[in-house]
Design an enzyme around this catalytic site. Structure first.
Site, PDB file in Angstrom:
ATOM      1  N   HIS A  62     -19.787 -93.416  22.931  1.00 63.38           N
ATOM      2  CA  HIS A  62     -20.798 -92.906  22.270  1.00 63.38           C
ATOM      3  C   HIS A  62     -20.671 -93.149  20.784  1.00 63.38           C
ATOM      4  O   HIS A  62     -19.840 -92.998  20.218  1.00 63.38           O
ATOM      5  CB  HIS A  62     -20.915 -91.241  22.464  1.00 63.38           C
ATOM      6  N   TYR A 110     -24.029 -80.576  20.124  1.00 64.73           N
ATOM      7  CA  TYR A 110     -23.473 -79.198  19.562  1.00 64.73           C
ATOM      8  C   TYR A 110     -24.489 -78.214  19.045  1.00 64.73           C
ATOM      9  O   TYR A 110     -25.304 -78.771  18.083  1.00 64.73           O
ATOM     10  CB  TYR A 110     -22.437 -79.494  18.432  1.00 64.73           C
ATOM     11  N   PRO A 155     -11.242 -76.095  21.075  1.00 65.76           N
ATOM     12  CA  PRO A 155     -11.790 -77.406  21.612  1.00 65.76           C
ATOM     13  C   PRO A 155     -12.998 -77.931  20.858  1.00 65.76           C
ATOM     14  O   PRO A 155     -13.546 -78.989  20.903  1.00 65.76           O
ATOM     15  CB  PRO A 155     -12.302 -76.809  23.090  1.00 65.76           C
ATOM     16  N   LYS A 198      -9.977 -82.476  19.923  1.00 64.04           N
ATOM     17  CA  LYS A 198      -8.783 -83.030  19.450  1.00 64.04           C
ATOM     18  C   LYS A 198      -7.502 -83.041  20.036  1.00 64.04           C
ATOM     19  O   LYS A 198      -6.506 -83.702  19.907  1.00 64.04           O
ATOM     20  CB  LYS A 198      -8.498 -82.492  18.004  1.00 64.04           C
ATOM     21  N   TYR A 209     -14.397 -86.825  13.263  1.00 63.09           N
ATOM     22  CA  TYR A 209     -14.511 -86.602  14.432  1.00 63.09           C
ATOM     23  C   TYR A 209     -13.993 -87.843  15.305  1.00 63.09           C
ATOM     24  O   TYR A 209     -13.580 -87.911  16.342  1.00 63.09           O
ATOM     25  CB  TYR A 209     -16.059 -86.835  14.875  1.00 63.09           C
TER      26      TYR A 209
HETATM   27  P1  RFL Z   1      -0.873 -80.642  29.211  1.00 64.02           P
HETATM   28  O1  RFL Z   1      -2.043 -81.437  29.501  1.00 64.02           O
HETATM   29  O2  RFL Z   1      -1.024 -79.265  29.013  1.00 64.02           O
HETATM   30  O3  RFL Z   1       0.423 -80.953  29.934  1.00 64.02           O
HETATM   31  C1  RFL Z   1       1.531 -80.262  30.070  1.00 64.02           C
HETATM   32  C2  RFL Z   1       2.394 -80.407  31.638  1.00 64.02           C
HETATM   33  O4  RFL Z   1       3.582 -80.214  31.329  1.00 64.02           O
HETATM   34  C3  RFL Z   1       3.839 -79.375  32.706  1.00 64.02           C
HETATM   35  N1  RFL Z   1       4.976 -78.273  32.665  1.00 64.02           N
HETATM   36  C4  RFL Z   1       6.205 -78.362  33.114  1.00 64.02           C
HETATM   37  N2  RFL Z   1       6.682 -79.434  33.773  1.00 64.02           N
HETATM   38  C5  RFL Z   1       7.925 -79.191  34.343  1.00 64.02           C
HETATM   39  N3  RFL Z   1       8.651 -78.014  33.949  1.00 64.02           N
HETATM   40  C6  RFL Z   1       8.185 -77.149  33.309  1.00 64.02           C
HETATM   41  N4  RFL Z   1       8.812 -75.971  32.914  1.00 64.02           N
HETATM   42  C7  RFL Z   1       6.800 -77.289  32.786  1.00 64.02           C
HETATM   43  N5  RFL Z   1       6.140 -76.546  32.178  1.00 64.02           N
HETATM   44  C8  RFL Z   1       4.892 -77.113  32.047  1.00 64.02           C
HETATM   45  C9  RFL Z   1       2.594 -78.642  33.066  1.00 64.02           C
HETATM   46  O5  RFL Z   1       2.385 -78.589  34.497  1.00 64.02           O
HETATM   47  C10 RFL Z   1       1.698 -79.973  32.603  1.00 64.02           C
HETATM   48  O6  RFL Z   1       1.191 -80.711  33.505  1.00 64.02           O
HETATM   49  O7  RFL Z   1      -0.116 -80.937  27.583  1.00 64.02           O
HETATM   50  P2  RFL Z   1      -0.306 -82.263  26.829  1.00 64.02           P
HETATM   51  O8  RFL Z   1       0.486 -83.415  27.581  1.00 64.02           O
HETATM   52  O9  RFL Z   1       0.273 -81.942  25.456  1.00 64.02           O
HETATM   53  O10 RFL Z   1      -1.827 -82.558  26.545  1.00 64.02           O
HETATM   54  C11 RFL Z   1      -2.742 -81.674  25.955  1.00 64.02           C
HETATM   55  C12 RFL Z   1      -4.180 -81.754  26.464  1.00 64.02           C
HETATM   56  O11 RFL Z   1      -4.086 -81.756  27.697  1.00 64.02           O
HETATM   57  C13 RFL Z   1      -4.917 -80.778  25.819  1.00 64.02           C
HETATM   58  O12 RFL Z   1      -4.737 -80.826  24.151  1.00 64.02           O
HETATM   59  C14 RFL Z   1      -6.460 -80.860  25.835  1.00 64.02           C
HETATM   60  O13 RFL Z   1      -6.854 -80.876  27.208  1.00 64.02           O
HETATM   61  C15 RFL Z   1      -7.472 -80.290  24.846  1.00 64.02           C
HETATM   62  N6  RFL Z   1      -8.755 -80.432  25.040  1.00 64.02           N
HETATM   63  C16 RFL Z   1      -9.416 -81.461  24.485  1.00 64.02           C
HETATM   64  N7  RFL Z   1      -8.627 -82.480  24.018  1.00 64.02           N
HETATM   65  C17 RFL Z   1      -9.354 -83.466  23.609  1.00 64.02           C
HETATM   66  O14 RFL Z   1      -8.703 -84.556  22.852  1.00 64.02           O
HETATM   67  N8  RFL Z   1     -10.649 -83.978  23.564  1.00 64.02           N
HETATM   68  C18 RFL Z   1     -11.421 -83.005  24.127  1.00 64.02           C
HETATM   69  O15 RFL Z   1     -12.716 -83.306  24.657  1.00 64.02           O
HETATM   70  C19 RFL Z   1     -10.880 -81.513  24.919  1.00 64.02           C
HETATM   71  N9  RFL Z   1     -11.452 -80.857  25.497  1.00 64.02           N
HETATM   72  C20 RFL Z   1      -9.533 -79.394  25.749  1.00 64.02           C
HETATM   73  C21 RFL Z   1     -11.108 -79.660  25.907  1.00 64.02           C
HETATM   74  C22 RFL Z   1      -9.032 -78.448  26.411  1.00 64.02           C
HETATM   75  C23 RFL Z   1      -9.582 -77.376  27.015  1.00 64.02           C
HETATM   76  N10 RFL Z   1      -8.856 -76.275  27.753  1.00 64.02           N
HETATM   77  C24 RFL Z   1      -8.969 -76.098  29.252  1.00 64.02           C
HETATM   78  C25 RFL Z   1      -8.496 -75.492  26.743  1.00 64.02           C
HETATM   79  C26 RFL Z   1     -11.660 -78.736  26.617  1.00 64.02           C
HETATM   80  C27 RFL Z   1     -11.267 -77.581  27.363  1.00 64.02           C
HETATM   81  C28 RFL Z   1     -12.306 -76.552  27.896  1.00 64.02           C
HETATM   82  C1  PHB Z   2     -15.612 -82.092  26.768  1.00 62.56           C
HETATM   83  O1  PHB Z   2     -16.555 -82.869  27.449  1.00 62.56           O
HETATM   84  O2  PHB Z   2     -14.847 -81.443  27.714  1.00 62.56           O
HETATM   85  C2  PHB Z   2     -15.486 -81.601  25.643  1.00 62.56           C
HETATM   86  C3  PHB Z   2     -16.399 -82.568  24.600  1.00 62.56           C
HETATM   87  C4  PHB Z   2     -16.444 -82.117  23.077  1.00 62.56           C
HETATM   88  C5  PHB Z   2     -15.653 -81.027  22.863  1.00 62.56           C
HETATM   89  C6  PHB Z   2     -14.831 -80.385  23.812  1.00 62.56           C
HETATM   90  C7  PHB Z   2     -14.741 -80.437  25.133  1.00 62.56           C
HETATM   91  O3  PHB Z   2     -15.685 -80.471  21.408  1.00 62.56           O
END
Ligand code: RFL
Ligand code: PHB
Length: 392
Positions: A75, A202, A294, A298, A386
């Protein structure tokens, strides 16, 4: 108890842990990942979708980008909708960069496959619990797997274990924590439908924020601002579509494409940073050290940026014995973390309806959105953040 050893013990097979393990492998450094969930669970958890330019380039450079390049969607801009009108932020024009829409769990599948194909060790169903020898040159991690107690001895321990992990609590109490909880949440849905828009939308609306995102030509991702304490049962499919239609409506009659809901969930929104991100031979990376709301997309990107810095420090240590790059990890990573934190809070404050906010504040939001979309300097400032062009 069975005992084993490695150079770097990594807890968590999320984006942070998997990318770190592979970067270390490319430097000839041995690591073991302990992951409490099963492989199927890790590979199916729906989370992020937006990859910054730098994340895309890194995944390509380490050999994890083939499917992303085939199946992801590039995009070159994003739409901001307010007052019933749509404005485009052109990333290409303002930054020369773009973003990639490719689901986090697809990135995870690609990274796990790559790690296993290159001889990596990932123990699924292995829950880390306590640590020993943290003040020695050989700390160890105690973990349970299939009901058995195990011990992994390493040179360094890296907590890539997310916000609820076990590594951060092992840091000294004197660490600083900065936290903010927002008075709203996001209701996220996955829909079986064609894309409603060629780029993300957005939307600011009196009834609250809405976001149109995508996953593939047949599956779409959309979000609605909601009360973080809402029960999903209060959100029937009809109510979700009615809110999306209202919040996304434009003067020229635009409507989202509807379809069968495949999944719904509610997430709370918070900001959190812990400082420092290292203590002796313990390190934190990704969500274990910081959470961003979110709205700025980031979280995953920060996790990947952290481990790039950490991998460089570890590589230097194993190459030359120099520890200064490793000692600078926290300060270097935190500069980006705070810039991303600021951007995520800025985006959040521009778009969300604050409960009990007076009409004055709502007018200020519209004034700010108008400025961002009409001043080339302001548009560029937003576009740079962004796509991930943060300062040093
Ligand atoms: P994770 O992905 O949470 O992975 C951590 C892992 O550690 C395991 N764990 C353990 N394993 C062994 N022993 C233990 N005691 C443990 N405790 C925990 C867990 O099972 C898990 O598998 O962390 P990491 O690697 O730091 O990654 C972070 C990202 O996952 C997170 O920041 C993003 O998903 C946030 N996020 C977004 N980030 C973006 O860059 N772009 C996006 O578009 C975006 N959209 C989002 C998001 C997060 C969202 N939610 C669900 C909060 C949209 C949403 C809705
Ligand atoms: C997503 O596609 O999950 C998404 C996109 C943009 C955001 C957060 C989540 O700011």
């Amino acid at each position: 108890m069975s005992c084993s050893s490695t150079q770097v013990g990594i807890i968590g097979a999320g984006p942070a842990g998997l990318v770190l393990s592979h970067l270390l492998h490319l430097e000839g450094i041995d690591s073991v990942i302990l992951e409490s969930r099963t492989r199927a669970e890790v590979e199916s958890t729906v989370r992020a979708g937006v990859l910054e330019h730098g994340t895309v380039e890194l995944l390509k450079a380490i050999g994890a980008g083939d499917r992303m390049q085939r199946e992801g969607a590039e995009h070159r801009g994003v739409y901001f909708r307010f007052g019933g009108e749509t404005h485009r932020i052109d990333f290409g024009e303002h930054t020369g960069r773009s973003i990639m829409l490719y689901a986090q769990h697809e990135v995870i599948k690609d990274l796990i496959a790559l790690r296993l194909a290159t001889g990596g060790t990932i123990h699924f169903g292995a829950k880390a619990s306590t640590f020993a020898g943290l003040d020695t040159a050989k700390p160890s991690i105690r973990f349970t797997a299939s009901g058995d107690e195990n011990e992994l001895t390493c040179d360094y321990v890296v907590g890539c274990d997310g916000y609820h992990g076990v590594v951060r609590p092992a840091f000294p109490r004197e660490r600083k924590e900065f936290a903010h909880t927002f008075p709203f949440g996001w209701l996220g849905i996955l829909v079986e439908a064609p894309p409603s828009s060629d780029e993300l939308i957005y939307a600011h609306h009196d009834r609250g924020f809405a976001l149109v995102s995508t996953r593939s030509p047949t599956v779409q991702r959309m979000y609605l601002q909601c009360d973080p304490h809402d029960d999903l049962a209060q959100w029937s499919d009809d109510r979700i579509w009615a809110e999306l239609h209202t919040r996304l409506e434009t003067k020229d009659g635009w409507k989202p494409k509807t379809g069968r809901l495949l999944q719904k969930s509610i997430v709370a929104m918070r900001s959190f940073v812990t400082e420092p991100m290292q203590h002796g031979r313990l390190f934190l990376a990704g969500d274990a050290a910081h959470i961003v709301p979110p709205t700025g997309a980031k979280g995953l990107n920060l996790a990947v940026a952290d481990v790039q810095v950490l991998a460089r420090g570890l590589a230097e240590f194993y190459r030359s014995g120099r520890t200064d790059p490793l000692a600078g990890y926290s300060a270097t990573a935190l500069r980006r973390v705070w810039q991303a934190q600021h951007f995520s809070c800025w985006m959040t404050s521009m778009f969300h309806r604050v409960p009990d906010a007076d009409p004055f504040q709502q007018r200020l939001q519209l004034a700010q959105l108008g400025h961002v979309c009409s001043s080339p300097a302001a548009t560029r400032a937003l576009a740079e953040c962004y796509v991930g062009l943060f300062g040093p």
